[in-house]
Scaffold this active site. Sequence first.
Site, mmCIF file in Angstrom:
data_model
loop_
_atom_site.group_PDB
_atom_site.id
_atom_site.type_symbol
_atom_site.label_atom_id
_atom_site.label_comp_id
_atom_site.label_asym_id
_atom_site.label_seq_id
_atom_site.Cartn_x
_atom_site.Cartn_y
_atom_site.Cartn_z
ATOM 1 N N GLY A 73 0.847 -1.181 0.000
ATOM 2 C CA GLY A 73 0.000 0.000 0.000
ATOM 3 C C GLY A 73 0.885 1.234 0.000
ATOM 4 O O GLY A 73 2.030 1.178 0.463
ATOM 5 N N HIS B 175 -4.443 2.114 7.303
ATOM 6 C CA HIS B 175 -3.082 2.649 7.438
ATOM 7 C C HIS B 175 -2.837 3.736 6.389
ATOM 8 O O HIS B 175 -2.322 4.812 6.704
ATOM 9 C CB HIS B 175 -2.081 1.489 7.288
ATOM 10 C CG HIS B 175 -0.634 1.897 7.341
ATOM 11 N ND1 HIS B 175 0.226 1.502 8.344
ATOM 12 C CD2 HIS B 175 0.106 2.657 6.499
ATOM 13 C CE1 HIS B 175 1.428 2.018 8.115
ATOM 14 N NE2 HIS B 175 1.389 2.718 6.995
ATOM 15 N N GLU B 176 -3.227 3.446 5.139
ATOM 16 C CA GLU B 176 -2.983 4.423 4.061
ATOM 17 C C GLU B 176 -3.849 5.661 4.230
ATOM 18 O O GLU B 176 -3.411 6.777 3.968
ATOM 19 C CB GLU B 176 -3.225 3.789 2.688
ATOM 20 C CG GLU B 176 -2.373 2.572 2.367
ATOM 21 C CD GLU B 176 -0.894 2.762 2.626
ATOM 22 O OE1 GLU B 176 -0.408 3.912 2.622
ATOM 23 O OE2 GLU B 176 -0.214 1.754 2.867
ATOM 24 N N CYS C 8 5.921 0.482 7.848
ATOM 25 C CA CYS C 8 5.601 1.600 6.968
ATOM 26 C C CYS C 8 6.825 1.911 6.119
ATOM 27 O O CYS C 8 7.935 1.955 6.645
ATOM 28 C CB CYS C 8 5.197 2.812 7.807
ATOM 29 S SG CYS C 8 4.782 4.272 6.841
ATOM 30 N N LEU C 9 6.616 2.115 4.822
ATOM 31 C CA LEU C 9 7.747 2.439 3.946
ATOM 32 C C LEU C 9 8.410 3.752 4.361
ATOM 33 O O LEU C 9 9.569 3.979 4.043
ATOM 34 C CB LEU C 9 7.281 2.529 2.488
ATOM 35 C CG LEU C 9 6.776 1.211 1.872
ATOM 36 C CD1 LEU C 9 6.211 1.460 0.488
ATOM 37 C CD2 LEU C 9 7.883 0.176 1.829
ATOM 38 N N GLN D 63 3.309 10.069 0.824
ATOM 39 C CA GLN D 63 4.582 9.353 0.983
ATOM 40 C C GLN D 63 5.521 9.582 -0.195
ATOM 41 O O GLN D 63 6.731 9.343 -0.087
ATOM 42 C CB GLN D 63 4.332 7.847 1.148
ATOM 43 C CG GLN D 63 3.676 7.494 2.475
ATOM 44 C CD GLN D 63 3.476 5.992 2.589
ATOM 45 O OE1 GLN D 63 2.542 5.440 2.026
ATOM 46 N NE2 GLN D 63 4.381 5.322 3.292
ATOM 47 N N HIS E 140 -2.417 8.121 6.522
ATOM 48 C CA HIS E 140 -1.390 8.977 5.907
ATOM 49 C C HIS E 140 -2.012 10.248 5.327
ATOM 50 O O HIS E 140 -1.372 11.299 5.322
ATOM 51 C CB HIS E 140 -0.674 8.226 4.775
ATOM 52 C CG HIS E 140 0.470 7.351 5.225
ATOM 53 N ND1 HIS E 140 1.551 7.845 5.911
ATOM 54 C CD2 HIS E 140 0.703 6.023 5.068
ATOM 55 C CE1 HIS E 140 2.409 6.857 6.157
ATOM 56 N NE2 HIS E 140 1.910 5.731 5.672
HETATM 57 ZN ZN ZN Z 1 2.775 3.888 5.893
#
Ligand code: ZN
Length: 174
Positions: A46, A132-133, A90-91, A51, A136
């Site tokens: 995701g 989660h996304e 998380c990236l 991000q 963001h």
């Molecule tokens: Zn994340």
Amino acid sequence: MAVLSVRKYGDPLLRRRAEAIGAITPEVRTLAGDMIDTMYDEVGIGLAAPQVGASLRLIVVADAQTRDTRVLVNPAITAGGGEATAEEGCLSLPGVFAPVTRPAWVVVEARDLDDGKLVLDARGLLARVLQHEMDHLDGVLFIDRLDPVTRDRIKRKIKKDGLPDDVGHRAFAL
Ligand code: ZN
């Protein structure tokens, strides 16, 4: 299509509330395509537009079971319930993993890239990825949802050691 660089924890853009998307312009389509490329390049499941440096309400999610990729424009949770706890990463926070408690199921409404209405009735991993996304898009990171003791421990460690450039295991990074 291009692989974009992922903003990391500490970048103020990750803390901003992203703006709603009006018309689906060619730029929005290109951004969505680049986000999909970036998500797969990073072995993520995701990714949210902030991000990759775009403060817009746009997310992409990979459905591991169907191998479908979904693009959601202006997503909103319209229903949800239950409670589930599972490890998240998380990236934007490479190398950091912790269990997060969230509603177990959600109904998410969004627009797709053809300006059609999309309704996802999600549970399990997909429900978690969507939440989660969408966090963001409101400037919220998963560590904000941890208990204060765990959160402070993670923040202290990042302050002391920084974030790793590359991490070996990122099987569940969002
Ligand atoms: Zn994340």
